[in-house]
Design a protein around this motif. Structure first.
Motif, PDB file in Angstrom:
ATOM      1  N   GLU A  92       4.749  -3.402  12.243  1.00  0.00           N
ATOM      2  CA  GLU A  92       4.492  -2.080  13.396  1.00  0.00           C
ATOM      3  C   GLU A  92       3.928  -0.825  13.244  1.00  0.00           C
ATOM      4  OE1 GLU A  92       5.347  -0.223  15.887  1.00  0.00           O
ATOM      5  OE2 GLU A  92       5.549  -2.331  16.640  1.00  0.00           O
ATOM      6  N   LYS A  93       3.707  -1.584  10.977  1.00  0.00           N
ATOM      7  CA  LYS A  93       2.668  -0.718  10.088  1.00  0.00           C
ATOM      8  C   LYS A  93       3.156  -1.379   9.252  1.00  0.00           C
ATOM      9  CE  LYS A  93       6.968   1.093   8.473  1.00  0.00           C
ATOM     10  NZ  LYS A  93       8.204   2.746   7.474  1.00  0.00           N
ATOM     11  N   GLU A  94       1.618  -0.793   8.071  1.00  0.00           N
ATOM     12  CA  GLU A  94       1.466  -1.919   7.448  1.00  0.00           C
ATOM     13  C   GLU A  94       2.356  -1.999   6.458  1.00  0.00           C
ATOM     14  OE1 GLU A  94      -2.008  -0.391   5.091  1.00  0.00           O
ATOM     15  OE2 GLU A  94      -3.335   0.067   6.774  1.00  0.00           O
ATOM     16  N   PRO A  95       2.917  -3.109   5.455  1.00  0.00           N
ATOM     17  CA  PRO A  95       3.699  -3.182   5.554  1.00  0.00           C
ATOM     18  C   PRO A  95       4.090  -2.810   3.855  1.00  0.00           C
ATOM     19  CG  PRO A  95       2.811  -5.577   4.985  1.00  0.00           C
ATOM     20  CD  PRO A  95       1.814  -4.106   5.741  1.00  0.00           C
ATOM     21  N   ASP A  96       5.260  -2.017   3.118  1.00  0.00           N
ATOM     22  CA  ASP A  96       5.598  -1.254   1.982  1.00  0.00           C
ATOM     23  C   ASP A  96       6.461  -2.603   1.356  1.00  0.00           C
ATOM     24  OD1 ASP A  96       5.792   0.495   0.266  1.00  0.00           O
ATOM     25  OD2 ASP A  96       7.239   1.666   1.531  1.00  0.00           O
ATOM     26  N   PRO A  97       5.554  -2.715  -0.139  1.00  0.00           N
ATOM     27  CA  PRO A  97       6.196  -4.040  -0.277  1.00  0.00           C
ATOM     28  C   PRO A  97       7.612  -2.906  -1.127  1.00  0.00           C
ATOM     29  CG  PRO A  97       4.237  -3.329  -1.739  1.00  0.00           C
ATOM     30  CD  PRO A  97       4.446  -2.237  -0.477  1.00  0.00           C
ATOM     31  N   GLU A  98       8.516  -1.683  -1.462  1.00  0.00           N
ATOM     32  CA  GLU A  98       9.121  -1.301  -1.656  1.00  0.00           C
ATOM     33  C   GLU A  98      10.406  -1.508  -0.578  1.00  0.00           C
ATOM     34  OE1 GLU A  98      10.457  -0.040  -4.574  1.00  0.00           O
ATOM     35  OE2 GLU A  98       8.405  -0.136  -5.561  1.00  0.00           O
ATOM     36  N   GLU A  99       9.760  -1.733   0.641  1.00  0.00           N
ATOM     37  CA  GLU A  99      11.128  -1.691   1.502  1.00  0.00           C
ATOM     38  C   GLU A  99      11.175  -3.052   1.804  1.00  0.00           C
ATOM     39  OE1 GLU A  99       9.190  -0.227   5.584  1.00  0.00           O
ATOM     40  OE2 GLU A  99       9.641   2.215   4.342  1.00  0.00           O
ATOM     41  N   LEU A 100      10.269  -4.395   1.308  1.00  0.00           N
ATOM     42  CA  LEU A 100      10.369  -5.576   1.600  1.00  0.00           C
ATOM     43  C   LEU A 100      10.800  -6.433   0.664  1.00  0.00           C
ATOM     44  CD1 LEU A 100       6.517  -5.970   3.403  1.00  0.00           C
ATOM     45  CD2 LEU A 100       8.820  -6.473   4.467  1.00  0.00           C
ATOM     46  N   GLY A 101      10.789  -5.365  -0.397  1.00  0.00           N
ATOM     47  CA  GLY A 101      11.623  -6.292  -1.527  1.00  0.00           C
ATOM     48  C   GLY A 101      12.991  -6.304  -2.296  1.00  0.00           C
ATOM     49  N   GLY A 102      13.400  -6.711  -2.694  1.00  0.00           N
ATOM     50  CA  GLY A 102      15.145  -6.509  -3.253  1.00  0.00           C
ATOM     51  C   GLY A 102      15.483  -7.796  -2.595  1.00  0.00           C
ATOM     52  N   TRP A 113       8.541 -13.319  -1.548  1.00  0.00           N
ATOM     53  CA  TRP A 113       8.781 -13.728  -0.347  1.00  0.00           C
ATOM     54  C   TRP A 113       7.726 -12.382   0.056  1.00  0.00           C
ATOM     55  CZ3 TRP A 113      11.142 -14.309   3.479  1.00  0.00           C
ATOM     56  CH2 TRP A 113      11.881 -13.544   4.015  1.00  0.00           C
ATOM     57  N   ILE A 114       7.059 -11.612  -0.688  1.00  0.00           N
ATOM     58  CA  ILE A 114       6.361 -10.592   0.164  1.00  0.00           C
ATOM     59  C   ILE A 114       5.256 -10.573   0.762  1.00  0.00           C
ATOM     60  CG2 ILE A 114       5.927  -7.541  -0.485  1.00  0.00           C
ATOM     61  CD1 ILE A 114       8.063  -7.566  -2.562  1.00  0.00           C
ATOM     62  N   ARG A 115       5.002 -11.597   0.115  1.00  0.00           N
ATOM     63  CA  ARG A 115       2.726 -11.423  -0.234  1.00  0.00           C
ATOM     64  C   ARG A 115       2.642 -12.175   0.323  1.00  0.00           C
ATOM     65  NH1 ARG A 115       2.716 -15.506  -4.103  1.00  0.00           N
ATOM     66  NH2 ARG A 115       3.106 -13.485  -5.461  1.00  0.00           N
ATOM     67  N   PRO A 116       3.306 -12.705   1.723  1.00  0.00           N
ATOM     68  CA  PRO A 116       3.109 -13.262   2.792  1.00  0.00           C
ATOM     69  C   PRO A 116       2.756 -12.131   4.296  1.00  0.00           C
ATOM     70  CG  PRO A 116       4.269 -14.743   2.272  1.00  0.00           C
ATOM     71  CD  PRO A 116       4.994 -13.614   1.076  1.00  0.00           C
TER      72      PRO A 116
END
Length: 528
Positions: A92-102, A113-116
């Protein structure tokens, strides 16, 4: 097609179910197949493995160029579905590493994991310019999918807005035109600083000039979202006229029109096929069409403009179209739980649906009255009368799903003591108390049932919450039941009582109110 697909090292990649994505090329070829069943299976595999539950893998990224190639190939069918897949992969929006990480404790593993997600989003958004070139493609399904994708993915919203606005006057497909209007509204909301003032005149002009009911309703909803001050004063009348036209288009002026059936598509054992059938079954079950969904969109877009929303709701509940009234019942429950009504009229009109001939409409109205129990006490007498009429039309097994059970539940949610004798009778007959009722009711009612058989003391602590009149009524009913089995009325007698109740209910609703103004409001909305 798919030049270089063999050069991709699929075996070194993975997806949701394996560390070797060697099955992905077969899925891509399936999307290009002439066989609709094979296309469904391939699309299901893409969502089920390569883009499982919204996740993005290295194999997902490797698919993106080939998916764009499919979209650009005129001979490929179902390209609109592929656009939807690309849109979902991009997010829906450009991915945010902070939200995807952890997800992983190890930083390197977490970064992998975040890179793709980031790579896929950048790749898709970077190629979204292709969609502009396809706005006049002969495939109407593709044209319908493109406006939303462009509003979602393209990096230049001003350019996209100009392209969509230019396409709108010449678009002949109704669905694609509605998608253009939605995309213009979304762009105006998402980029209010640069486009906030642009969409209002375009959408208002569309409302005034189009003759297509669904397109006009779509434009009204988007206008309410992005430029509410541009809404016409007669928004309610326009919306109701749209619904009338939609009703005539669906049923004909005399209710006997037949619509041309779409070509039957082969069923496959996939989630894609299942969801398609589920949507079709849902529409068939409530006799709805797209216009009903658009009217719901308009309601939501109007937000806190409650005067317009309640006026629209009241007239919806008086519609001659069953499907529109069913949609109004659902909207009525949501509206009444979130906003204060100007008077009791919406509740009365909602309760009026209870005494309709169709059980589905009656049960739906009863469910919504249960949700709005704190303000539904004004129709408590009517519900009590209905419960009495339907008291002989239930069986102990699944009694709570009958009209009697739903009515009893609505009364109980209001805290109406008239539900107690009927509940005691249900328990005497072996019925269960539904789990959705308050815990206190489940504990106390069986105890009272056992207790009333041997207690007639007015000051008894257990009997105190129930009035003496109710307790005596229950005691008398229990004595009668102990002497002879409960009599089942014949179907003809029940029908006569139901008709009488409907007539009585009508008189009750039209005479209810603290003054004559409410009665006049009822008469103004006509009869059913």
């Amino acid at each position: 097609m798919f030049t270089g697909i063999e050069d991709v090292d699929w075996a070194s990649m993975g997806h949701a179910y394996t560390d070797s994505a060697t099955d992905v090329p077969e899925l891509l070829w399936g999307l290009a197949s002439d066989d609709p069943a094979r296309r469904d299976i391939a699309l299901d595999g893409m969502y089920g493995a390569v883009h499982h539950q919204g996740d993005v893998y290295d194999s997902t990224v490797a698919c993106v160029p080939f998916l764009f190639e499919l979209v650009a190939t005129p001979t490929v069918a179902d390209r609109g579905s592929i656009v939807g897949l690309l849109r979902s992969i991009a997010g829906e929006k450009e991915p945010d590493p902070e939200e995807l990480g952890g997800v992983f404790e190890d930083e390197e593993e977490d970064a992998a994991w975040i890179r793709p997600f980031i790579e896929a989003s950048e790749l898709i958004r970077g190629r979204a310019g292709l969609f502009l070139e396809l706005l006049d493609d002969p495939d109407p399904q593709l044209r319908a999918a493109l406006p939303g994708a462009l509003a979602h993915l393209h990096s230049d919203p001003v350019r996209v807005f100009a392209a969509l606005r230019g396409r709108l006057p010449v678009e002949e497909n109704p669905e694609a035109a509605c998608c253009l209007a939605r995309a213009l509204g979304r762009l105006s909301v998402d980029h209010a600083r640069t486009l906030g003032a642009e969409a209002g005149p375009v959408l208002r002009d569309l409302v005034d000039r189009t003759s297509d009911p669904e397109l006009r309703m779509t434009a009204l909803a988007q206008l309410a979202l992005c430029a509410p001050d541009s809404l016409p004063r007669n928004t309610t009348e326009l919306a109701l006229e749209v619904m009338r036209l939609a009703c005539e288009a669906k049923h004909g002026p005399d209710g006997d029109a037949e619509t041309e059936a779409e070509p039957e598509r082969p069923r496959t054992d996939t989630m894609v096929s299942y969801l398609r059938e589920l949507e079709a079954g849902h529409r068939e079950s409530i006799d709805a069409d797209v216009a009903d969904d658009l009217l719901e969109d308009l309601h939501r877009a109007l937000g806190d403009r409650t005067e317009t929303r309640f006026e629209l709701l009241n007239k919806q509940l008086c519609s001659q179209d069953w499907g529109q009234r069913m949609a109004a019942v659902r909207m009525g429950g949501m509206l009444l739980t979130g906003w204060r009504a100007p008077n009791d009229l919406p509740v009365f009109l909602l309760a009026r649906q209870v005494i309709e001939e169709d059980d589905r409409l009656s049960k739906s109205a009863l469910s919504e009255l249960g949700y709005v129990a704190p303000i539904a006490q004004v129709v408590g007498d009517m519900l009590a009368a209905c419960a009495e009429v339907w008291a002989d039309e239930w069986e102990p097994v699944r009694w709570q799903w009958t009209l009697f059970g739903r009515t009893l539940e609505a009364l109980a949610r209001q805290g109406d003591a008239r539900a107690v004798p009927a509940l005691v009778e249900v328990l005497e007959e072996g019925g269960d108390v539904p789990e959705i009722w308050p815990d206190g009711s489940r504990r106390s009612v069986p105890t009272r049932r056992q207790h009333w058989g041997r207690c007639c003391t007015a000051g008894c602590p257990l009997c105190r919450p129930v009035s003496g009149a109710v307790r005596r009524t229950v005691w008398s009913a229990r004595c009668v039941c102990s002497r002879r089995p409960r009599r089942r009325r014949s179907s003809s007698e029940c029908w006569k009582r139901s008709r009488a109740a409907r007539h009585t209910g009508e008189l009750y609703v039209f005479s209810r109110g603290t003054d004559g103004r409410l009665t006049e409001r009822f008469r103004a909305y006509g009869s059913w």
